[in-house]
Scaffold this motif. Structure first.
Motif, PDB file in Angstrom:
ATOM      1  N   GLU A 217      -0.865   5.971  -9.551  1.00 44.71           N
ATOM      2  CA  GLU A 217      -2.073   5.583  -8.823  1.00 44.71           C
ATOM      3  C   GLU A 217      -2.000   4.184  -8.214  1.00 44.71           C
ATOM      4  O   GLU A 217      -2.997   3.666  -7.739  1.00 44.71           O
ATOM      5  N   GLY A 218      -0.846   3.556  -8.289  1.00 44.35           N
ATOM      6  CA  GLY A 218      -0.700   2.224  -7.727  1.00 44.35           C
ATOM      7  C   GLY A 218      -0.797   1.111  -8.748  1.00 44.35           C
ATOM      8  O   GLY A 218      -0.698  -0.058  -8.398  1.00 44.35           O
ATOM      9  N   GLU A 219      -0.984   1.469 -10.001  1.00 41.47           N
ATOM     10  CA  GLU A 219      -1.060   0.457 -11.045  1.00 41.47           C
ATOM     11  C   GLU A 219       0.300   0.355 -11.740  1.00 41.47           C
ATOM     12  O   GLU A 219       0.860   1.359 -12.180  1.00 41.47           O
TER      13      GLU A 219
ATOM     14  N   HIS B 183       5.326   0.058  -7.376  1.00 43.64           N
ATOM     15  CA  HIS B 183       4.021   0.529  -6.903  1.00 43.64           C
ATOM     16  C   HIS B 183       4.162   1.939  -6.322  1.00 43.64           C
ATOM     17  O   HIS B 183       3.383   2.840  -6.649  1.00 43.64           O
TER      18      HIS B 183
ATOM     19  N   VAL C  92     -12.554   4.859  -6.340  1.00 40.80           N
ATOM     20  CA  VAL C  92     -12.707   3.534  -6.926  1.00 40.80           C
ATOM     21  C   VAL C  92     -11.977   3.571  -8.250  1.00 40.80           C
ATOM     22  O   VAL C  92     -11.776   4.654  -8.838  1.00 40.80           O
ATOM     23  N   ALA C  93     -11.581   2.436  -8.760  1.00 42.90           N
ATOM     24  CA  ALA C  93     -10.899   2.383 -10.058  1.00 42.90           C
ATOM     25  C   ALA C  93     -11.913   2.581 -11.178  1.00 42.90           C
ATOM     26  O   ALA C  93     -13.049   2.114 -11.084  1.00 42.90           O
TER      27      ALA C  93
ATOM     28  N   PRO D  32      -9.102  -0.217  -3.373  1.00 44.02           N
ATOM     29  CA  PRO D  32      -9.001   1.202  -3.714  1.00 44.02           C
ATOM     30  C   PRO D  32      -8.703   2.034  -2.470  1.00 44.02           C
ATOM     31  O   PRO D  32      -9.091   1.657  -1.355  1.00 44.02           O
TER      32      PRO D  32
ATOM     33  N   ARG E 187      -7.297  -6.304  -5.190  1.00 44.15           N
ATOM     34  CA  ARG E 187      -6.832  -4.925  -5.169  1.00 44.15           C
ATOM     35  C   ARG E 187      -7.812  -4.115  -4.335  1.00 44.15           C
ATOM     36  O   ARG E 187      -9.021  -4.372  -4.351  1.00 44.15           O
TER      37      ARG E 187
ATOM     38  N   ARG F 286       0.826  -1.206   0.000  1.00 47.23           N
ATOM     39  CA  ARG F 286       0.000   0.000   0.000  1.00 47.23           C
ATOM     40  C   ARG F 286       0.863   1.259   0.000  1.00 47.23           C
ATOM     41  O   ARG F 286       2.046   1.213   0.345  1.00 47.23           O
TER      42      ARG F 286
ATOM     43  N   TYR G  16      -2.706  -3.671  -2.925  1.00 47.06           N
ATOM     44  CA  TYR G  16      -2.839  -5.051  -3.384  1.00 47.06           C
ATOM     45  C   TYR G  16      -2.559  -6.014  -2.245  1.00 47.06           C
ATOM     46  O   TYR G  16      -1.598  -5.836  -1.499  1.00 47.06           O
TER      47      TYR G  16
ATOM     48  N   LYS H 183      -3.172   5.490  -3.352  1.00 43.34           N
ATOM     49  CA  LYS H 183      -2.929   4.548  -4.443  1.00 43.34           C
ATOM     50  C   LYS H 183      -3.724   3.271  -4.209  1.00 43.34           C
ATOM     51  O   LYS H 183      -4.007   2.911  -3.064  1.00 43.34           O
ATOM     52  N   ILE H 184      -4.048   2.582  -5.286  1.00 43.49           N
ATOM     53  CA  ILE H 184      -4.653   1.267  -5.167  1.00 43.49           C
ATOM     54  C   ILE H 184      -3.669   0.379  -4.428  1.00 43.49           C
ATOM     55  O   ILE H 184      -2.468   0.403  -4.696  1.00 43.49           O
TER      56      ILE H 184
END
Length: 135
Positions: free
Chosen positions: A107-109, A102, A133-134, A128, A126, A73, A80, A77-78
């Motif tokens: 954005e974490g992707e 990451h 939300v994505a 958010p 994943r 985390r 996982y 950011k998103i």
């Protein structure tokens, strides 16, 4: 019940996770989560490029069937949740390498082509960040 931690990039390790599908502990009596946290800390200490990634642990991420579970985390950011790791140096290095990518992402992707081989097939969910939300 919640303990404050710094807001930066982090790997949160489930320290009560099973060692494998067959056993809770390794030959030394450590849970898989304890062994994974130790491997992450050891690898992180060996290379200054990992200095910006905090390694935190907490009891039970509620992914018990996946064993050796952790959450990657960073703020806004998103995040996982990954699991099914063998708690060793190779897995720790792959997780830390992914955590660096990451943390550096917008954005974490992270593009699949950049994923370290050792994390492929280990993603569970994943998450958010709060307020997003994505798309």
């Amino acid at each position: 019940m919640l303990k404050p931690v710094p807001q930066g990039p982090a790997i949160v390790v489930c320290n009560t996770c099973r060692h494998s599908a067959e056993s809770w502990e390794d030959a030394e009596g450590r849970t898989g989560g304890e062994a994974m946290a130790a491997a992450l800390r050891s690898v992180a200490a060996s290379n200054p490029r990992y200095a910006g990634i905090a390694i935190e642990d907490m009891p039970c991420l509620f992914a018990c069937s996946q064993f050796c579970t952790l959450h990657i985390r960073a703020p806004d950011k998103i995040g996982y949740v990954l699991g099914r790791f063998t708690p060793d140096e190779a897995a720790a290095r792959a997780v830390l390498d992914y955590a660096l990518l990451h943390a550096a992402s917008a954005e974490g992707e992270v593009a699949y082509a950049l994923w370290p081989e050792g994390v492929k097939g280990h993603f569970i969910v994943r998450v958010p960040p709060a307020g997003f939300v994505a798309a």
